[in-house]
Scaffold this active site. Structure first.
Site, PDB file in Angstrom:
ATOM      1  N   GLN A 285       0.049 -12.330   9.567  1.00 49.93           N
ATOM      2  CA  GLN A 285       0.695 -11.138   9.016  1.00 49.93           C
ATOM      3  C   GLN A 285       0.081  -9.816   9.478  1.00 49.93           C
ATOM      4  O   GLN A 285       0.789  -8.840   9.719  1.00 49.93           O
ATOM      5  CB  GLN A 285       0.652 -11.222   7.478  1.00 49.93           C
TER       6      GLN A 285
ATOM      7  N   HIS B 240      -0.274  -3.787  11.024  1.00 54.24           N
ATOM      8  CA  HIS B 240       0.757  -4.691  11.573  1.00 54.24           C
ATOM      9  C   HIS B 240       1.020  -4.425  13.058  1.00 54.24           C
ATOM     10  O   HIS B 240       2.157  -4.355  13.501  1.00 54.24           O
ATOM     11  CB  HIS B 240       2.049  -4.593  10.746  1.00 54.24           C
TER      12      HIS B 240
ATOM     13  N   GLN C 159       0.832  -1.210   0.000  1.00 56.34           N
ATOM     14  CA  GLN C 159       0.000   0.000   0.000  1.00 56.34           C
ATOM     15  C   GLN C 159       0.865   1.257   0.000  1.00 56.34           C
ATOM     16  O   GLN C 159       1.890   1.317   0.673  1.00 56.34           O
ATOM     17  CB  GLN C 159      -0.902  -0.019   1.242  1.00 56.34           C
TER      18      GLN C 159
ATOM     19  N   ARG D  81      -9.621  -8.327   3.058  1.00 60.24           N
ATOM     20  CA  ARG D  81      -8.572  -7.792   3.933  1.00 60.24           C
ATOM     21  C   ARG D  81      -8.706  -6.275   4.038  1.00 60.24           C
ATOM     22  O   ARG D  81      -8.651  -5.704   5.139  1.00 60.24           O
ATOM     23  CB  ARG D  81      -7.208  -8.159   3.341  1.00 60.24           C
TER      24      ARG D  81
ATOM     25  N   SER E  31       3.854  -6.657   2.749  1.00 65.44           N
ATOM     26  CA  SER E  31       2.513  -6.540   3.325  1.00 65.44           C
ATOM     27  C   SER E  31       1.460  -7.001   2.313  1.00 65.44           C
ATOM     28  O   SER E  31       1.406  -8.180   1.972  1.00 65.44           O
ATOM     29  CB  SER E  31       2.276  -5.094   3.797  1.00 65.44           C
ATOM     30  N   LEU E  32       0.633  -6.087   1.797  1.00 66.14           N
ATOM     31  CA  LEU E  32      -0.337  -6.436   0.757  1.00 66.14           C
ATOM     32  C   LEU E  32       0.326  -7.205  -0.391  1.00 66.14           C
ATOM     33  O   LEU E  32      -0.247  -8.131  -0.968  1.00 66.14           O
ATOM     34  CB  LEU E  32      -0.976  -5.145   0.219  1.00 66.14           C
TER      35      LEU E  32
END
Length: 293
Positions: free
Chosen positions: A245, A196, A9, A113, A88-89
């Site tokens: 995650q 996170h 992102q 998500r 991440s993503l």
């Protein structure tokens, strides 16, 4: 050995994917399939929306995923990864590109998500901050010392660059203390929540249910996952790490170091932006990097 990495992102931009849609029939078909799966024309927002449109989490995450995955798919036989990872993503993009997840299933999970994270952000005012030029251990020590608020290290991006995540008061106090401890910068980011961190627990629980009901396959190459920076090919382990995650830090520095230790001699970033190429170079100046967007 060739490593492919996929951005997270923040890499979005207006017009992303438009040339691909207009010049490649496979890409056009995949974009239209995405519009159908999502139930709205995300392509309209990607190609001709505003920055504000693209900043909506429900748009941002699927948009970056689509741009990255469709780029990889249109490479055909040229896409021959020895290893993959995503920030991440981007881990979802990496999993689809490596064949661990179908395109449709990956898109559905990314959409769920994004919506779950948005809900978690709205439930608790929270934020993130970038911290420059302090050792990882010192940042962790300061975060741990703020006992009555949630503050954790969220992204280990490269040596000397960590993003912290937590409640708004916690992040404000941490930034003051980190600057006093010698950080070059401790700058709050324009994000809607504490990604996170433990504050993402409601989103993690919601996403876990969706992931557990999704079929995962063995990928064509090892996927280095964010939670432990280790290569993985077992579908059940991949699912477990993917669920963890959302509330665990992204260990990107360690991921890149492990990929290099395991033989990576070049990194290709697939998707919008060039952030990951820069981070790879900060881990290893000698590493060959390129981007496909």
């Amino acid at each position: 050995m060739k490593a492919y990495v996929f951005p997270g992102q923040g890499a979005q931009f207006v017009g992303m994917g438009k040339d691909l849609y207009e010049t490649n029939s496979t890409a056009k078909e995949m974009f239209e399939k995405a519009n159908e799966v999502l139930g709205f024309r995300i392509t309209d927002l990607m190609f001709a929306g505003t920055d504000e449109d693209l900043r909506q989490t429900k748009v941002t995450q699927p948009a970056i995923f689509l741009h990255s995955v469709i780029l990889a798919k249109t490479m055909g036989d040229q896409f021959k990864p020895d290893m993959v990872a995503g920030h991440s993503l981007g881990e979802f993009s990496a999993l689809v590109a490596a064949g661990a997840l179908s395109f449709e299933d990956g898109l559905i999970l990314v959409s769920k998500r994004a919506q779950a994270m948005q809900k978690a952000c709205e439930a608790t005012p929270s934020t993130m901050a970038a911290v420059l030029a302090l050792p990882d251990g010192k940042v962790e020590e300061v975060c741990a010392g703020i006992m009555d608020e949630v503050v954790v290290a969220a992204n280990y991006n490269c040596p000397g660059q960590i993003v912290i995540s937590g409640s708004v008061p916690g992040i404000d106090r941490a930034c003051e203390q980190l600057l006093a401890a010698g950080a070059k910068r401790a700058l709050k980011l324009k994000v809607g929540g504490a990604f996170h961190s433990p504050l993402m627990e409601p989103a993690r629980a919601e996403l876990a249910e969706a992931i557990n009901h999704t079929t995962f396959c063995k990928p064509v190459c090892p996927v280095y996952q964010n939670v432990n920076a280790e290569p993985q090919t077992d579908p059940e382990a991949i699912k477990s790490n993917l669920i963890a995650q959302l509330t665990a830090p992204v260990r990107w520095t360690q991921t890149v170091m492990n990929m290099i230790a395991d033989g990576a001699d070049s990194f290709t970033e697939i998707g919008p932006g060039a952030v990951l190429q820069g981070l790879v170079k900060k881990v290893s100046k000698e590493m060959v990097t390129e981007g496909i967007q």
